[in-house]
Enzyme design. Structure first.
Site, PDB file in Angstrom:
ATOM      1  N   GLU A  77      35.087  50.218  51.755  1.00  0.00           N
ATOM      2  CA  GLU A  77      35.338  48.790  51.988  1.00  0.00           C
ATOM      3  C   GLU A  77      34.067  47.965  51.774  1.00  0.00           C
ATOM      4  OE1 GLU A  77      38.158  47.353  52.447  1.00  0.00           O
ATOM      5  OE2 GLU A  77      37.801  45.461  53.477  1.00  0.00           O
TER       6      GLU A  77
ATOM      7  N   THR B  54      46.744  36.532  42.304  1.00  0.00           N
ATOM      8  CA  THR B  54      45.766  37.425  42.928  1.00  0.00           C
ATOM      9  C   THR B  54      46.428  38.620  43.598  1.00  0.00           C
ATOM     10  OG1 THR B  54      43.732  37.477  44.233  1.00  0.00           O
ATOM     11  CG2 THR B  54      45.605  36.278  45.183  1.00  0.00           C
TER      12      THR B  54
END
Ligand SMILES: *[C@@H]1O[C@H](CO)[C@@H](O)[C@H](O)[C@H]1NC(C)=O
Ligand SMILES: *[C@@H]1O[C@H](CO)[C@@H](O)[C@H](O)[C@H]1NC(C)=O
Ligand SMILES: *[C@@H]1O[C@H](CO)[C@@H](O)[C@H](O)[C@H]1NC(C)=O
Ligand SMILES: *[C@@H]1O[C@H](CO)[C@@H](O)[C@H](O)[C@H]1NC(C)=O
Ligand SMILES: *[C@@H]1O[C@H](CO)[C@@H](O)[C@H](O)[C@H]1NC(C)=O
Length: 521
Positions: A371, A509
């Site tokens: 992440e 997106t």
């Protein structure tokens, strides 16, 4: 008078035109991705539908997106491009029944941004496909019309959030027994403000009612034309994060390509792809942002200077050498812009970014990227206050990997951005190494994140087995990871990104493809 489109055509002829690569179709890999989609869907449909999200290990559900069936709506454009007739029918049936005027108990707070990219995006993409090249999948026109009606009813409800002194929306709408109340937020961020304009403009173009485009474009104008550039625009085209809802003024000078700012930049060039006649100003702002990123933010790790990452900033003098899985969409976005503008330098820089994000995958125990990751910049002095070396426990990893993972930030939540950028790199170049990278990433995710009746986020990409599961299957797993993993191995089609400057479709997106304005069906 010569129209701008005519001038554009003359210019385009004078510019170098990229050769169309030939693409390789891998039916065996397509089938493996379809198997993962079907397994995830079956788990969701049996144990969570019509709620939002499957918890695949406990075989329960969660309503984290207001209870309108987020995974179903988010899955529809993937089911469509995969040609999954049964799932398409299940989702279209569900869409007929959604009541956007009410939320389920405990899920009353609606994010305008998340609702736009997932629900509105999914609905509009389904409408484009079902009134266009994939109309064979739903023959009942009333059901297709209802998809658009649902999109309109959702946008009409959300429109109230734009009624602010500046026109910058408040991102939170709270549903109550007596109607809706906007949140008491005093600022909104550039990603949540600037990632509405594609969906809402497309809704206006489909319906012929300008009000949706107008609301989002009025808000976007504060980001295109920063009113207090001393604070809000620390580098040309690279802006701050938060905007005061009362005044439209920026309240900070921090930003980059990470979460909170990312898709504002993404949509600048995608608006131009969507309509080259109307969105030249958005293109110009994308060029400014990208030129500044190459000039000021490009950074190379001391241990692997061949890798290129983009730094974050807090004002012009303060860079942070931190990036994220979310930011790894940047390579694909630079490539899309380079193709659209016939600019090989942007394509090449994008390919460098893709290469570095690939390295975040290959370095870990699971073969999946983290992440968050850090590195030490090779241009600044090693003793600069913002250029610390890795903690001692990470120094061996940093020496070979070129980045390190801060404690507790090695999770993977089924995000798409690295495979998304492989997709753009492949479509731009036809180089099959990007197909192979996407396939390896898919296999690693399939073997590490398969859990219970679907797939789950994991705690630590650098621990054997991923360090345990969170028992959560995000809806963007359907919309994005499985779509890009499939399309990169699939036959050519009109909705695939092409290597020229005239794409017929543009992906929001959340990876929902929209028909660009003016494309003949
Ligand atoms: C869906 O959520 C509701 C709570 O809002 C719950 O009562 C119901 O059992 C859930 N259904 C499934 C299939 O999980
Ligand atoms: C958009 O809204 C502004 C402000 O209300 C208004 O002046 C303008 O005419 C509107 N434009 C369109 C295209 O509706
Ligand atoms: C926003 O601007 C208003 C009006 O100038 C001001 O009162 C308020 O404190 C500002 N809020 C933030 C969060 O900057
Ligand atoms: C960094 O190291 C250089 C010499 O290597 C020294 O001249 C400079 O004072 C140091 N700066 C700081 C902030 O320690
Ligand atoms: C993906 O994982 C499933 C479940 O473990 C497995 O059955 C399947 O063979 C895997 N796919 C590939 C291509 O390895």
């Amino acid at each position: 008078m010569v129209s701008s489109r005519f001038v554009g055509a003359i210019l385009a002829c004078a510019l170098p035109v990229f050769a169309q690569p030939s693409y390789v179709s891998h039916p065996d890999r397509q089938d493996a991705v379809k198997e993962a989609f079907q397994r995830s869907w079956d788990g969701y449909y049996q144990y969570a539908f019509p709620n939002d999200t499957l918890r695949p290990i406990s075989k329960t559900s969660q309503n984290d997106r207001n209870g309108w069936g987020a995974s179903a709506v988010d899955a529809i454009s993937t089911a469509l491009v995969m040609g999954n007739q049964a799932v398409i029918a299940q989702i279209v049936d569900h869409i007929q029944t959604i009541d956007f005027s009410a939320t389920v108990p405990g899920s009353e707070s609606v994010s305008v941004f998340e609702t736009t990219i997932r629900y509105l995006g999914g609905l509009l993409s389904a409408y484009d496909f079902l009134t266009g090249p994939l109309s064979e999948y739903v023959t009942d026109q009333t059901s297709v019309d209802k998809i658009l009606q649902q999109a309109i009813s959702l946008a009409d409800i959300l429109s109230v959030t734009f009624i602010t002194p500046s026109g910058v929306p408040i991102n939170t709408l709270i549903y109550g027994a007596d109607g809706y109340a906007v949140g008491d937020d005093t600022t909104n961020g550039i990603a949540t403000i600037g990632t509405l304009v594609l969906e809402w403009t497309h809704l206006s173009d489909i319906t012929g009612d300008d009000k949706y485009a107008n609301l989002t474009q009025v808000a976007e104008d504060y980001l295109l034309n920063v009113r207090n550039p001393d604070v809000g625009e620390p580098f040309p085209g690279l802006i701050g994060t938060d905007v005061n809802i009362t005044t439209g003024l920026f309240t900070d000078s921090s930003g980059g390509w990470n979460g909170g700012t990312d898709s504002f930049y993404e949509y600048l060039i995608k608006m131009f792809v969507y309509d080259q006649d109307r969105f030249g100003e958005y293109r110009d702002r994308w060029i400014a942002a990208v030129d500044s990123s190459i000039k000021y933010l490009a950074s190379h790790p001391t241990s692997r200077p061949e890798l290129t990452f983009l730094a974050a900033y807090d004002g012009p003098g303060d860079l942070s050498f931190v990036s994220t899985h979310l930011a790894c969409f940047d390579g694909g976005n630079f490539i899309l812009g380079g193709l659209t503008l016939d600019n090989q330098d942007y394509v090449n820089f994008g390919l460098d970014l893709v290469e570095a994000c690939h390295a975040t995958y290959t370095a870990t125990v699971t073969g999946i990227g983290p992440e968050v990751f850090y590195w030490q910049d090779n241009k600044l002095p090693a003793n600069a206050s913002n250029n610390a070396p890795p903690p001692s426990g990470s120094s061996d990893f940093y020496t070979t990997a070129g980045f390190w993972i801060p404690s507790g930030a090695g999770d993977y939540v089924l995000r798409p951005e690295v495979i998304e950028s492989f997709y753009y790199a492949y479509r731009a170049t036809g180089d099959t190494k990007y197909q192979d990278w996407a396939w390896e990433a898919f296999l690693n995710i399939n073997s590490t994140c398969s859990a219970g009746v679907g797939f789950s986020s994991i705690n630590d990409v650098n621990a054997p087995g991923g360090g345990g599961f969170t028992d959560f299957q995000e809806s963007f797993w359907f919309a994005e990871v499985l779509k890009y993993s499939y399309l990169i191995q699939a036959d050519d089609a009109e909705w695939q990104v092409n290597a020229g400057h005239d794409n017929k479709w543009v992906f929001n997106t959340e990876a929902h493809p929209f028909l660009v304005k003016g494309t003949p069906i």
